[in-house]
Design a protein around this motif. Structure first.
Motif, PDB file in Angstrom:
ATOM      1  N   LEU A  22       0.784  -1.093   0.012  1.00 20.58           N
ATOM      2  CA  LEU A  22      -0.029  -0.037   0.034  1.00 20.58           C
ATOM      3  C   LEU A  22       0.919   1.393  -0.093  1.00 20.58           C
ATOM      4  N   GLU A  23       2.021   1.103  -0.180  1.00 15.19           N
ATOM      5  CA  GLU A  23       2.958   2.077  -0.170  1.00 15.19           C
ATOM      6  C   GLU A  23       3.447   2.976   0.802  1.00 15.19           C
ATOM      7  N   ALA A  24       3.189   2.403   2.015  1.00 13.52           N
ATOM      8  CA  ALA A  24       3.758   2.718   3.264  1.00 13.52           C
ATOM      9  C   ALA A  24       5.198   2.857   3.378  1.00 13.52           C
ATOM     10  N   GLU A  25       5.475   3.839   4.280  1.00 12.97           N
ATOM     11  CA  GLU A  25       7.155   3.890   4.873  1.00 12.97           C
ATOM     12  C   GLU A  25       7.101   2.871   5.934  1.00 12.97           C
ATOM     13  N   VAL A  26       7.828   1.738   6.186  1.00 11.28           N
ATOM     14  CA  VAL A  26       7.644   1.085   7.354  1.00 11.28           C
ATOM     15  C   VAL A  26       9.147   0.885   7.934  1.00 11.28           C
ATOM     16  N   ARG A  27       9.162   1.002   8.997  1.00  5.58           N
ATOM     17  CA  ARG A  27      10.386   0.624   9.785  1.00  5.58           C
ATOM     18  C   ARG A  27      10.307  -0.258  10.970  1.00  5.58           C
ATOM     19  N   ALA A  33      14.789  -6.939   4.565  1.00  6.20           N
ATOM     20  CA  ALA A  33      14.340  -7.215   3.345  1.00  6.20           C
ATOM     21  C   ALA A  33      12.818  -6.949   2.892  1.00  6.20           C
ATOM     22  N   LEU A  34      11.957  -7.006   3.666  1.00  2.00           N
ATOM     23  CA  LEU A  34      10.622  -6.611   3.461  1.00  2.00           C
ATOM     24  C   LEU A  34      10.349  -5.346   3.606  1.00  2.00           C
ATOM     25  N   SER A  35      10.990  -4.534   4.571  1.00  2.80           N
ATOM     26  CA  SER A  35      10.744  -3.248   4.830  1.00  2.80           C
ATOM     27  C   SER A  35      11.540  -2.295   3.981  1.00  2.80           C
ATOM     28  N   GLY A  36      12.797  -2.639   3.507  1.00  5.02           N
ATOM     29  CA  GLY A  36      13.743  -2.142   2.736  1.00  5.02           C
ATOM     30  C   GLY A  36      14.481  -0.807   3.693  1.00  5.02           C
ATOM     31  N   GLN A  37      14.367  -1.169   4.977  1.00  2.87           N
ATOM     32  CA  GLN A  37      14.827   0.064   5.988  1.00  2.87           C
ATOM     33  C   GLN A  37      15.816  -0.940   7.099  1.00  2.87           C
ATOM     34  N   PRO A  38      16.849  -0.674   7.574  1.00  3.89           N
ATOM     35  CA  PRO A  38      17.566  -1.206   8.594  1.00  3.89           C
ATOM     36  C   PRO A  38      16.515  -1.103   9.793  1.00  3.89           C
ATOM     37  N   VAL A  39      16.872  -2.413  10.413  1.00  2.00           N
ATOM     38  CA  VAL A  39      15.912  -2.877  11.740  1.00  2.00           C
ATOM     39  C   VAL A  39      17.119  -2.442  12.841  1.00  2.00           C
ATOM     40  N   ARG A  40      16.251  -1.889  13.909  1.00  2.00           N
ATOM     41  CA  ARG A  40      16.939  -1.572  14.997  1.00  2.00           C
ATOM     42  C   ARG A  40      16.383  -2.455  16.148  1.00  2.00           C
ATOM     43  N   VAL A  41      17.415  -2.952  16.710  1.00  2.00           N
ATOM     44  CA  VAL A  41      17.294  -3.858  18.094  1.00  2.00           C
ATOM     45  C   VAL A  41      17.595  -3.475  19.460  1.00  2.00           C
ATOM     46  N   SER A  42      18.826  -2.866  19.286  1.00  5.51           N
ATOM     47  CA  SER A  42      19.278  -2.504  20.638  1.00  5.51           C
ATOM     48  C   SER A  42      19.527  -0.745  20.879  1.00  5.51           C
ATOM     49  N   LEU A  43      19.111  -0.646  22.054  1.00  9.72           N
ATOM     50  CA  LEU A  43      19.165   1.014  22.505  1.00  9.72           C
ATOM     51  C   LEU A  43      20.799   1.246  22.543  1.00  9.72           C
ATOM     52  N   TRP A  44      21.584   0.407  22.790  1.00 13.12           N
ATOM     53  CA  TRP A  44      22.919   0.604  23.043  1.00 13.12           C
ATOM     54  C   TRP A  44      23.634   0.468  21.453  1.00 13.12           C
TER      55      TRP A  44
END
Length: 403
Positions: free
Chosen positions: A31-36, A54-65
């Motif tokens: 639906l052309e949303a920007e997803v992180r 791969a699905l979002s096309g954006q880096p995935v964040r996991v850690s606060l550090w």
């Protein structure tokens, strides 16, 4: 249906339902949303960050550090970037941490720092979901304005059956889509009654009616899509609860009366779409009634309480929308009911001969003090949206109030 350039942050927590979020991200991207995506450490045991990247096309964040991500205060950037935050699946642990305001990982910190609407989609074992601790925490989130989407009933990964399944990806997608639309009832509380009522004669027989509940359930979903927090008081029907709607099940007219009175204490609008039985047996037989050699059976009936009339008589009542199902003289009966009960709007429809009950389409004629409008035959889901849009307009304008 489009989410073009809408910014949606998905928070994934540790639970087997995490695999479904892969499809959700794909559907949002379609639906052309920007997803992180932000993941908890636990979530990475079920789905890898690489998959979501791969699905979002954006880096995935996991850690606060994460030194690179936090070099520019990444958690604040994410919080400001998001227009909507959806946590799915929302584990019991995550719900507890959000309820108590923890901020010791990236996801909880982003939630505290964002001004965007936050939704949680619970997913857990049915006994965990039913526990007092989880329900108290969920109640806290609702009071603070977070949207609680589900859970649904059904089979669970642990082998149990019950409430606790995460809503399906398409259901979560549709709720997010609706949240970006015109939401005239955002911040309002709406109570909807739906379905029939059954009045017991003996342990195996009852008096009821043919209402399927479809219209009332569609109205509840439409009110939810209009931004309202919705409580649905449902008679005995076999319909799934609209996602994001709080449901209370009842059987008899008196049970529905009591449930509605409790629910409307802090409500802005009540929509009485239920086909409430006017009468009930004066006495309920303890044992099954038997035939008596051809002699007629006399059943004495007594009147049930009138839910909407009792609400109209209250000093601090909500905006009241009633329904009238008639087989003839629709305008006459509906207008008389509007005046006699002193309510704000009435939605009247013809029933019988394939109309109204047990069908997918319906038509309504709306009446209010000084005006009326015809809504032609259409699917009940679309009809419900038209009805909610009209009542929202009149409610917000302050016109047509009978009090």
């Amino acid at each position: 249906m489009s989410l073009r350039q809408r910014r949606i942050l998905i928070g994934v927590t540790g639970g087997i339902a995490a695999y479904k979020v892969c499809e959700l991200v794909r559907r949002l991207r379609d639906l052309e949303a920007e997803v992180r995506v932000v993941m908890t450490e636990g979530a990475t045991h079920f789905v890898t960050p690489t998959t979501f990247q791969a699905l979002s096309g954006q880096p995935v964040r996991v850690s606060l550090w994460d030194e690179q991500g936090e070099a520019a205060m990444g958690h604040i950037e994410l919080a400001r970037w998001a227009e909507r935050v959806l946590i799915a699946p929302a584990s019991a642990d995550t719900i507890a941490r959000l309820a108590h305001g923890f901020a010791d990982d990236l996801l909880s910190t982003v939630v505290l720092a964002t001004a965007a609407p936050v939704y949680v989609a619970p997913a857990m074992n049915q006994q965990m979901w039913a526990s007092l601790a989880v329900q108290a925490n969920v109640g806290t989130l609702r009071v603070r304005g977070m949207g609680v989407l589900g859970p649904a009933d059904g089979d669970q990964a642990c082998g149990d059956i019950g409430s606790g399944r995460m809503l399906e990806p398409h259901e979560l997608r549709d709720i997010l889509v609706a949240s970006f639309g015109d939401q005239p009832l955002r911040g309002r509380r709406v109570v909807v009654s739906a379905g029939p009522t059954y009045e017991d004669i003996d342990p195996v027989r009852f008096i009821g009616n043919r209402s399927s509940g479809r219209m009332g359930f569609a109205v509840a979903a439409a009110a939810r899509d209009a931004g309202a927090e919705v409580t649905l008081v449902a008679g005995p029907v076999l319909l799934p609860t609209p996602p994001g709607v709080h449901r209370v099940d009842v059987r008899s007219a008196r049970q529905m009366h009591e449930a509605v009175l409790r629910a409307v204490r802090d409500a802005d609008i009540y929509i009485g779409a239920a086909a409430v039985g006017d009468y009930r047996p004066a006495e309920v037989s303890e044992h099954k009634l038997k035939k008596s050699g051809g002699a007629p059976l006399h059943l004495e009936l007594t009147e049930n309480p009138d839910i909407i009339a009792s609400l109209a008589a209250g000093a601090d009542r909500p905006y009241l929308v009633g329904f009238a199902a008639e087989t003839r003289d629709l305008a006459s009966y509906a207008g008389e009911k509007l005046r006699r009960k002193g309510i704000d709007m009435i939605a009247a429809n013809e029933v019988g001969s394939g109309k109204g009950f047990e069908v997918a389409d319906n038509a309504l004629h709306l009446y209010w003090p000084g005006g009326d409008e015809t809504l032609p035959e259409m699917p009940k889901t679309e009809l419900a949206r038209r009805l909610v849009a009209r009542l929202a307009e009149r409610f917000l304008s302050g016109t047509g109030t009978a009090s």
